[in-house]
Write a protein that holds these residues in place. Structure first.
Motif, PDB file in Angstrom:
ATOM      1  N   ALA A   8       0.836  -1.199   0.000  1.00 10.91           N
ATOM      2  CA  ALA A   8       0.000   0.000   0.000  1.00 10.91           C
ATOM      3  C   ALA A   8       0.872   1.250   0.000  1.00 10.91           C
ATOM      4  N   GLY A   9       1.924   1.218   0.818  1.00 10.59           N
ATOM      5  CA  GLY A   9       2.855   2.345   0.822  1.00 10.59           C
ATOM      6  C   GLY A   9       3.537   2.527  -0.514  1.00 10.59           C
ATOM      7  N   LEU A  10       3.805   1.405  -1.198  1.00 12.56           N
ATOM      8  CA  LEU A  10       4.416   1.482  -2.517  1.00 12.56           C
ATOM      9  C   LEU A  10       3.467   2.131  -3.517  1.00 12.56           C
ATOM     10  N   GLY A  11       2.171   1.822  -3.404  1.00 11.76           N
ATOM     11  CA  GLY A  11       1.177   2.466  -4.274  1.00 11.76           C
ATOM     12  C   GLY A  11       1.089   3.958  -4.017  1.00 11.76           C
ATOM     13  N   GLY A  51      -2.833   1.173 -15.809  1.00  8.88           N
ATOM     14  CA  GLY A  51      -2.728  -0.089 -15.079  1.00  8.88           C
ATOM     15  C   GLY A  51      -1.557  -0.934 -15.533  1.00  8.88           C
ATOM     16  N   LEU A  52      -1.242  -0.876 -16.837  1.00 11.38           N
ATOM     17  CA  LEU A  52      -0.086  -1.626 -17.350  1.00 11.38           C
ATOM     18  C   LEU A  52       1.213  -1.074 -16.764  1.00 11.38           C
ATOM     19  N   ALA A  53       1.272   0.246 -16.598  1.00 14.23           N
ATOM     20  CA  ALA A  53       2.465   0.852 -15.997  1.00 14.23           C
ATOM     21  C   ALA A  53       2.586   0.460 -14.526  1.00 14.23           C
ATOM     22  N   PHE A  54       1.449   0.424 -13.812  1.00 18.06           N
ATOM     23  CA  PHE A  54       1.478   0.002 -12.419  1.00 18.06           C
ATOM     24  C   PHE A  54       1.962  -1.445 -12.307  1.00 18.06           C
ATOM     25  N   LEU A  89      -1.688  -7.044  -4.966  1.00 17.24           N
ATOM     26  CA  LEU A  89      -2.596  -6.258  -5.805  1.00 17.24           C
ATOM     27  C   LEU A  89      -3.543  -5.427  -4.948  1.00 17.24           C
ATOM     28  N   LEU A  90      -4.087  -6.050  -3.901  1.00 13.73           N
ATOM     29  CA  LEU A  90      -5.014  -5.320  -3.036  1.00 13.73           C
ATOM     30  C   LEU A  90      -4.312  -4.162  -2.329  1.00 13.73           C
ATOM     31  N   GLY A  91      -3.120  -4.430  -1.782  1.00  9.16           N
ATOM     32  CA  GLY A  91      -2.403  -3.373  -1.080  1.00  9.16           C
ATOM     33  C   GLY A  91      -1.972  -2.258  -1.996  1.00  9.16           C
ATOM     34  N   PHE A  92      -1.416  -2.620  -3.147  1.00  8.59           N
ATOM     35  CA  PHE A  92      -0.949  -1.620  -4.102  1.00  8.59           C
ATOM     36  C   PHE A  92      -2.106  -0.764  -4.603  1.00  8.59           C
ATOM     37  N   ASN A  93      -3.226  -1.412  -4.918  1.00 14.16           N
ATOM     38  CA  ASN A  93      -4.401  -0.672  -5.378  1.00 14.16           C
ATOM     39  C   ASN A  93      -4.939   0.250  -4.293  1.00 14.16           C
ATOM     40  N   LEU A  94      -4.928  -0.230  -3.051  1.00 17.33           N
ATOM     41  CA  LEU A  94      -5.393   0.613  -1.950  1.00 17.33           C
ATOM     42  C   LEU A  94      -4.545   1.871  -1.853  1.00 17.33           C
ATOM     43  N   GLY A  95      -3.231   1.717  -1.969  1.00 12.36           N
ATOM     44  CA  GLY A  95      -2.354   2.887  -1.928  1.00 12.36           C
ATOM     45  C   GLY A  95      -2.649   3.868  -3.041  1.00 12.36           C
ATOM     46  N   ILE A  96      -2.896   3.338  -4.243  1.00  8.46           N
ATOM     47  CA  ILE A  96      -3.226   4.200  -5.387  1.00  8.46           C
ATOM     48  C   ILE A  96      -4.516   4.956  -5.136  1.00  8.46           C
ATOM     49  N   GLU A  97      -5.551   4.226  -4.686  1.00  3.94           N
ATOM     50  CA  GLU A  97      -6.860   4.868  -4.495  1.00  3.94           C
ATOM     51  C   GLU A  97      -6.819   5.905  -3.371  1.00  3.94           C
ATOM     52  N   LEU A  98      -6.098   5.610  -2.297  1.00  2.00           N
ATOM     53  CA  LEU A  98      -6.003   6.573  -1.199  1.00  2.00           C
ATOM     54  C   LEU A  98      -5.309   7.856  -1.657  1.00  2.00           C
ATOM     55  N   THR A  99      -4.278   7.703  -2.474  1.00  2.00           N
ATOM     56  CA  THR A  99      -3.578   8.886  -2.974  1.00  2.00           C
ATOM     57  C   THR A  99      -4.464   9.682  -3.911  1.00  2.00           C
TER      58      THR A  99
END
Length: 435
Positions: A200-203, A312-315, A333-343
């Motif tokens: 999530a932090g990475l996102g 999404g391909l870049a992510f 995927l869930l953590g990374f997406n969460l980080g993206i959406e929160l940002t």
């Protein structure tokens, strides 16, 4: 309307605090390890659920002293190849619970220049007998068993359950020397939650430091407080309508990038990075033109969803670089997406209250066009650079500064909104809004 604006500003303040707190918490989980000093060996470990992989790096000059042979870059892969692999394997072992031996395997060696010194590098694989990685003891005395002044730096460069995902997170495990021939490797005490928090932090980090992703989102938000009528922009009839349009934009982008992120991370889709990055720059250009003059009715949601597929391909390319196994893919995927959406929500919370206020003033048409033109210039520059038509991006310094000062940018827009509301209010919500 006042209550809704107050709620938006409150959400903006909360998410601002979140942006400051999360990187500190995530960053506090790791202490980075740098390059190892010249002519020292290194053991690099990637800890998985059923095996430990990695590599050992042996400086050829120190190795020659230890085995009392004249070694060269050619001989270590030629005449001395079999001898050196057997010698190295004999001086590496691992034991787990109850002193049960783990299987240690060396792959095919290669020569690599590290810190200016040629090193013989072997891929390393360590497997527990029961197929479940737990804490274990690594015993290692390659070179140091003969050369007492030598040192070997052991580093964990990947351990999902401990939140170690990338080079900046790598942790020094310890140093093998003539007095220390074994080190305990903590491989069983982590949890999926730490890996989830790290991804999530990475996102958050990827979006927060990605000027192109942020600019694309901003270009979509600029016309969000407006409605397209007769091929021109007009103020939205209500704040509720403007907020609804923002929700549509953010949702469309989330669905688009989540779909291709999942497919690409699972290996179903794959595109070279250069075309993907060029298409991302093109997405900014299209959204900037749409912000000046509507291309299609409610086009920002269509643009967000369509080009979200490209983003999404870049992510996914970043997740691919993490080298995660399938066991942690869903959590990643869930953590990374969460980080993206929160940002993304943070960007919306910081910018939208000001944009909603500005959209109801006579200043907004000029503001919207100027920001869109700046975005168009940046995107064209990116397109030319990523298509290898120009050697560099002349606006990189400006883009970096803007990304590094998001709160200052948001505060500037907020001040402009307050001043414009007091000095240049629009008399009618349905008044014509320029282009």
């Amino acid at each position: 309307m006042k209550r809704l604006l107050s709620a938006l500003f409150a959400l903006s303040a909360f998410l601002s605090a979140f942006l400051i707190a999360v990187p500190l918490l995530v960053g506090g989980l790791a202490s980075p390890a740098g390059a190892h000093p010249m002519s020292t060996s290194a053991v690099l470990l990637d800890i998985g659920d059923d095996r430990v992989e990695g590599e050992v790096q042996l400086p050829v000059d120190r190795l020659a002293v230890a085995v009392d042979r004249d070694l060269t870059r050619d001989s270590v892969l030629g005449a001395d190849r079999a001898f050196l692999k057997k010698y190295t394997a004999a001086h590496i072992s691992a034991v787990g619970d109850e002193d049960r031996a783990w299987t240690v395997t060396l792959g095919t060696g290669s020569v690599r220049t590290i810190d200016g010194t040629p090193h013989l590098v072997y891929p390393l694989e360590i497997r527990p007998p029961d197929g479940r990685v737990t804490d274990f003891v690594l015993r290692y005395d390659v070179i140091v068993e003969e050369l007492l002044t030598h040192q070997i730096i052991a580093t964990v460069r990947h351990d999902f359950d401990r939140g170690i995902l990338k080079a900046g997170d790598a942790r020094t495990l310890g140093i093998f020397d003539y007095t220390t021939k074994s080190l305990e490797v903590p491989a069983g005490g982590g949890s999926w939650l730490r890996g989830f928090a790290a991804t999530a932090g990475l996102g958050i980090e990827h979006i927060g430091e990605g000027a192109d992703h942020l600019l694309f989102l901003l270009m979509l938000l600029i016309p969000a407080p407006l409605v397209a009528t007769g091929g021109r922009w007009r103020s939205a009839p209500s704040v509720r309508r403007a907020v609804g349009r923002v929700v549509h934009v953010v949702t469309a982008f989330a669905v688009g990038h989540s779909l291709t992120l999942a497919l690409a991370a699972a290996g179903v889709l794959h595109l070279p990075s250069r075309p993907v990055e060029t298409l991302i720059a093109l997405s900014i250009a299209v959204s900037a033109v749409h912000a000046v003059r509507p291309l299609v009715a409610r086009g920002e949601a269509l643009i967000a969803g369509g080009f979200g597929l490209v983003h999404g391909l870049a992510f996914a390319s970043l997740i691919g670089d993490l080298g995660l196994d399938r066991g942690s893919l869903v959590t990643t995927l869930l953590g990374f997406n969460l980080g993206i959406e929160l940002t993304q929500l943070l960007v919306v919370a910081l910018m939208m209250p000001s944009l909603v206020v500005l959209a109801r003033t006579a200043v907004y048409p000029a503001f919207r066009v100027v920001v869109a033109v700046v975005g168009l210039v940046f995107s064209v520059s990116w397109i030319l650079e990523r298509a290898a038509l120009v050697p560099s991006d002349p606006f990189e310094g400006i883009q970096t500064w803007l990304v590094e000062h998001p709160l200052l940018v948001a505060a500037t827009v907020a001040v402009l909104a307050v001043v414009a509301r007091r000095t240049a209010p629009r008399t009618s919500a349905d008044a014509h809004d320029g282009l």
